[in-house]
Design a protein around this motif. Structure first.
Motif, PDB file in Angstrom:
ATOM      1  N   ALA A  59      -0.593  56.531 -51.044  1.00 33.06           N
ATOM      2  CA  ALA A  59      -0.766  56.923 -49.644  1.00 33.06           C
ATOM      3  C   ALA A  59       0.578  57.069 -48.939  1.00 33.06           C
ATOM      4  N   PHE A  60       1.482  56.115 -49.174  1.00 34.21           N
ATOM      5  CA  PHE A  60       2.790  56.179 -48.525  1.00 34.21           C
ATOM      6  C   PHE A  60       3.579  57.394 -48.998  1.00 34.21           C
ATOM      7  N   ASN A  61       3.646  57.596 -50.316  1.00 36.08           N
ATOM      8  CA  ASN A  61       4.410  58.720 -50.855  1.00 36.08           C
ATOM      9  C   ASN A  61       3.849  60.060 -50.397  1.00 36.08           C
ATOM     10  N   GLY A  62       2.535  60.103 -50.191  1.00 37.13           N
ATOM     11  CA  GLY A  62       1.911  61.344 -49.751  1.00 37.13           C
ATOM     12  C   GLY A  62       2.332  61.776 -48.365  1.00 37.13           C
ATOM     13  N   LYS A  63       2.855  60.854 -47.582  1.00 42.33           N
ATOM     14  CA  LYS A  63       3.295  61.175 -46.213  1.00 42.33           C
ATOM     15  C   LYS A  63       4.771  61.519 -46.127  1.00 42.33           C
ATOM     16  N   LEU A  64       5.510  61.329 -47.229  1.00 45.70           N
ATOM     17  CA  LEU A  64       6.939  61.586 -47.186  1.00 45.70           C
ATOM     18  C   LEU A  64       7.215  63.091 -47.155  1.00 45.70           C
ATOM     19  N   PRO A  65       8.183  63.510 -46.358  1.00 40.13           N
ATOM     20  CA  PRO A  65       8.563  64.929 -46.376  1.00 40.13           C
ATOM     21  C   PRO A  65       9.342  65.253 -47.648  1.00 40.13           C
ATOM     22  N   PRO A  66       9.493  66.528 -47.986  1.00 39.48           N
ATOM     23  CA  PRO A  66      10.309  66.893 -49.149  1.00 39.48           C
ATOM     24  C   PRO A  66      11.734  66.374 -48.997  1.00 39.48           C
ATOM     25  N   ARG A  67      12.357  66.074 -50.120  1.00 32.33           N
ATOM     26  CA  ARG A  67      13.727  65.572 -50.098  1.00 32.33           C
ATOM     27  C   ARG A  67      14.681  66.659 -49.612  1.00 32.33           C
ATOM     28  N   THR A  68      15.534  66.322 -48.656  1.00 34.48           N
ATOM     29  CA  THR A  68      16.568  67.220 -48.151  1.00 34.48           C
ATOM     30  C   THR A  68      17.885  66.448 -48.083  1.00 34.48           C
ATOM     31  N   PRO A  69      19.029  67.151 -48.020  1.00 36.90           N
ATOM     32  CA  PRO A  69      20.309  66.437 -47.914  1.00 36.90           C
ATOM     33  C   PRO A  69      20.340  65.510 -46.700  1.00 36.90           C
ATOM     34  N   ILE A  70      20.966  64.356 -46.878  1.00 34.67           N
ATOM     35  CA  ILE A  70      21.120  63.380 -45.788  1.00 34.67           C
ATOM     36  C   ILE A  70      22.422  63.725 -45.071  1.00 34.67           C
ATOM     37  N   GLN A  71      22.318  64.482 -43.997  1.00 37.30           N
ATOM     38  CA  GLN A  71      23.508  65.048 -43.375  1.00 37.30           C
ATOM     39  C   GLN A  71      24.491  63.985 -42.882  1.00 37.30           C
ATOM     40  N   HIS A  72      23.988  62.905 -42.309  1.00 43.57           N
ATOM     41  CA  HIS A  72      24.920  61.908 -41.759  1.00 43.57           C
ATOM     42  C   HIS A  72      25.635  61.123 -42.865  1.00 43.57           C
ATOM     43  N   ALA A  73      25.214  61.325 -44.139  1.00 43.64           N
ATOM     44  CA  ALA A  73      25.892  60.643 -45.240  1.00 43.64           C
ATOM     45  C   ALA A  73      27.321  61.141 -45.444  1.00 43.64           C
ATOM     46  N   CYS A  74      27.684  62.242 -44.791  1.00 40.66           N
ATOM     47  CA  CYS A  74      29.098  62.660 -44.808  1.00 40.66           C
ATOM     48  C   CYS A  74      29.999  61.533 -44.315  1.00 40.66           C
ATOM     49  N   GLU A  75      29.484  60.718 -43.407  1.00 40.14           N
ATOM     50  CA  GLU A  75      30.269  59.618 -42.865  1.00 40.14           C
ATOM     51  C   GLU A  75      30.379  58.453 -43.845  1.00 40.14           C
ATOM     52  N   TRP A  76      29.445  58.351 -44.777  1.00 41.95           N
ATOM     53  CA  TRP A  76      29.462  57.228 -45.716  1.00 41.95           C
ATOM     54  C   TRP A  76      30.713  57.241 -46.584  1.00 41.95           C
ATOM     55  N   VAL A  77      31.222  58.432 -46.858  1.00 39.18           N
ATOM     56  CA  VAL A  77      32.437  58.536 -47.675  1.00 39.18           C
ATOM     57  C   VAL A  77      33.567  57.729 -47.053  1.00 39.18           C
ATOM     58  N   HIS A  78      33.613  57.701 -45.724  1.00 38.62           N
ATOM     59  CA  HIS A  78      34.701  57.014 -45.016  1.00 38.62           C
ATOM     60  C   HIS A  78      34.398  55.549 -44.763  1.00 38.62           C
ATOM     61  N   TYR A  95       1.388  52.614 -37.734  1.00 40.98           N
ATOM     62  CA  TYR A  95       2.713  52.693 -37.126  1.00 40.98           C
ATOM     63  C   TYR A  95       3.135  54.144 -36.937  1.00 40.98           C
ATOM     64  N   ARG A  96       4.062  54.320 -36.048  1.00 43.78           N
ATOM     65  CA  ARG A  96       4.672  55.618 -35.792  1.00 43.78           C
ATOM     66  C   ARG A  96       6.050  55.627 -36.438  1.00 43.78           C
ATOM     67  N   PHE A  97       6.446  56.762 -37.013  1.00 41.08           N
ATOM     68  CA  PHE A  97       7.770  56.872 -37.613  1.00 41.08           C
ATOM     69  C   PHE A  97       8.668  57.707 -36.721  1.00 41.08           C
ATOM     70  N   HIS A  98       9.870  57.195 -36.464  1.00 38.31           N
ATOM     71  CA  HIS A  98      10.866  57.914 -35.665  1.00 38.31           C
ATOM     72  C   HIS A  98      12.069  58.205 -36.542  1.00 38.31           C
ATOM     73  N   ASP A  99      12.341  59.487 -36.787  1.00 38.46           N
ATOM     74  CA  ASP A  99      13.453  59.900 -37.647  1.00 38.46           C
ATOM     75  C   ASP A  99      14.764  59.769 -36.877  1.00 38.46           C
ATOM     76  N   THR A 100      15.677  58.991 -37.430  1.00 37.31           N
ATOM     77  CA  THR A 100      16.954  58.721 -36.750  1.00 37.31           C
ATOM     78  C   THR A 100      18.109  59.567 -37.290  1.00 37.31           C
ATOM     79  N   GLU A 101      17.827  60.559 -38.133  1.00 33.42           N
ATOM     80  CA  GLU A 101      18.901  61.327 -38.776  1.00 33.42           C
ATOM     81  C   GLU A 101      19.948  61.813 -37.778  1.00 33.42           C
ATOM     82  N   ASP A 102      19.509  62.318 -36.640  1.00 34.99           N
ATOM     83  CA  ASP A 102      20.445  62.874 -35.657  1.00 34.99           C
ATOM     84  C   ASP A 102      20.946  61.832 -34.656  1.00 34.99           C
ATOM     85  N   GLU A 103      20.583  60.566 -34.860  1.00 34.95           N
ATOM     86  CA  GLU A 103      20.931  59.526 -33.876  1.00 34.95           C
ATOM     87  C   GLU A 103      21.739  58.382 -34.464  1.00 34.95           C
ATOM     88  N   MET A 104      22.044  58.429 -35.751  1.00 39.11           N
ATOM     89  CA  MET A 104      22.550  57.253 -36.455  1.00 39.11           C
ATOM     90  C   MET A 104      23.765  56.610 -35.799  1.00 39.11           C
TER      91      MET A 104
END
Length: 230
Positions: free
Chosen positions: A205-224, A29-38
Motif C-alpha cells: 500500500a505504501f509503495n503504491g502511493k510513491l511517485p516515480p523516482r526523479t532526481p533529488i535536485q537539492h542533493a546538489c548541496e550534499w556534495v558540499h 496522514y497528509r504528505f508535504h513535499d519539502t524538495e523546494d523548501e529544504m
C-alpha cells in the motif's frame, strides 16, 4: 482532513521509514513535499538541521526518525510495533542502532549517493568512496544473514517490529545500485526477508502511493555538506 502531516521528499530513506510506520499503524496522514523548501526558513522551523522527516500532529512538531517513529507508536491506537518483551524490545532497538550506524551511512551516503543520486544530477560519482564502503557493507549483511539463518520471518523473531521497517528502505535503495545488485544475492536470508517485507499489505500500500523516482535536485548541496572525503 488529517491532523497528521509528514514532511519530507518522497524518496528519502528515512521519510519512507516514517511513512511505512504511519501506514502500518493505520494513521491517516497528509504528505508535504519539502524538495523546494529544504534550506529555507519555513523548513528550518520544522527541522533546525535542514533534514527530513518532520512530523506535525495537531500543534506538535517533531523531527528525527527515531523520535517520530516512537511517538507514532505511543500515541495512536492499535497494535504496536514496539515489542512488549524487554529483551525483544532491546533487540529491536539494537537493530535500529545497527541501521543508523552500520547500514545506512555506508549503503546510502557512500554507495547509493555516488552511484545514483549524484550521477542523476550530472555529478560524477567517486569510485574510491564506494570501494572503501563495500567491506563494511558486506560485514553488515553477514551479521544480518546470520541472525536470519534460523528461519525467523523478521529481525527479532516471529513478530514484525519497528526494526524491520527501519531496515527495509535502506536495503531497497542499496539494491538499486550496481554493487547492491551484485552483492545482495549472496545473502539468501536477507533476500528472503526482503521479499517477505515487500509482500506485506502495508508495504504494498505504501509503495503504491510513491511517485516515480526523479532526481533529488537539492542533493546538489550534499556534495558540499555531507559527502564523505574521498
Amino acid at each position: 482532513m488529517s491532523n497528521v502531516t509528514l514532511y519530507g521528499f518522497p524518496h528519502s530513506t528515512f521519510v519512507k521509514v516514517a511513512g511505512l510506520i504511519l501506514t502500518a499503524r493505520n494513521v491517516d496522514y497528509r504528505f508535504h513535499d519539502t524538495e523546494d523548501e529544504m534550506y529555507l526558513p519555513i523548513h528550518l522551523e520544522r527541522h533546525p538541521f535542514g533534514r527530513v522527516p518532520a512530523l506535525q500532529h495537531d500543534d506538535f512538531m517533531l523531527y528525527e526518525t527515531n523520535a517520530t517513529a516512537a511517538y507514532i507508536d505511543d500515541v495512536f491506537p492499535g497494535p504496536k510495533l514496539t515489542l512488549a518483551d524487554p529483551r525483544k524490545r532491546a533487540r529491536m532497538n539494537q537493530w535500529i542502532g545497527n541501521l543508523n550506524w552500520y547500514f545506512y551511512p555506508e549503503m546510502i551516503y557512500h554507495v547509493t549517493h555516488e552511484r545514483l543520486v549524484y550521477p542523476e544530477l550530472g555529478i560524477l560519482g567517486n569510485d574510491r568512496i564506494v570501494q572503501r564502503a563495500m567491506p563494511k557493507i558486506i560485514r553488515a549483511l553477514e551479521v544480518m544473514e546470520k541472525k536470519l539463518s534460523d528461519g525467523r520471518p523478521f529481525l527479532v523473531g516471529d513478530d514484525i517490529s519497528m526494526a524491520d521497517y527501519f531496515l527495509l528502505p535502506t536495503l531497497f535503495a542499496f539494491g538499486l545500485a550496481p554493487e547492491g545488485k551484485q552483492t545482495l544475492p549472496k545473502f539468501p536470508g536477507v533476500v528472503a526477508w526482503d521479499n517477505r517485507m515487500d509482500a506485506l499489505p502495508t508495504v504494498v500500500a505504501f509503495n503504491g502511493k510513491l511517485p516515480p523516482r526523479t532526481p533529488i535536485q537539492h542533493a546538489c548541496e550534499w556534495v558540499h555538506h555531507h559527502r564523505p572525503a574521498a
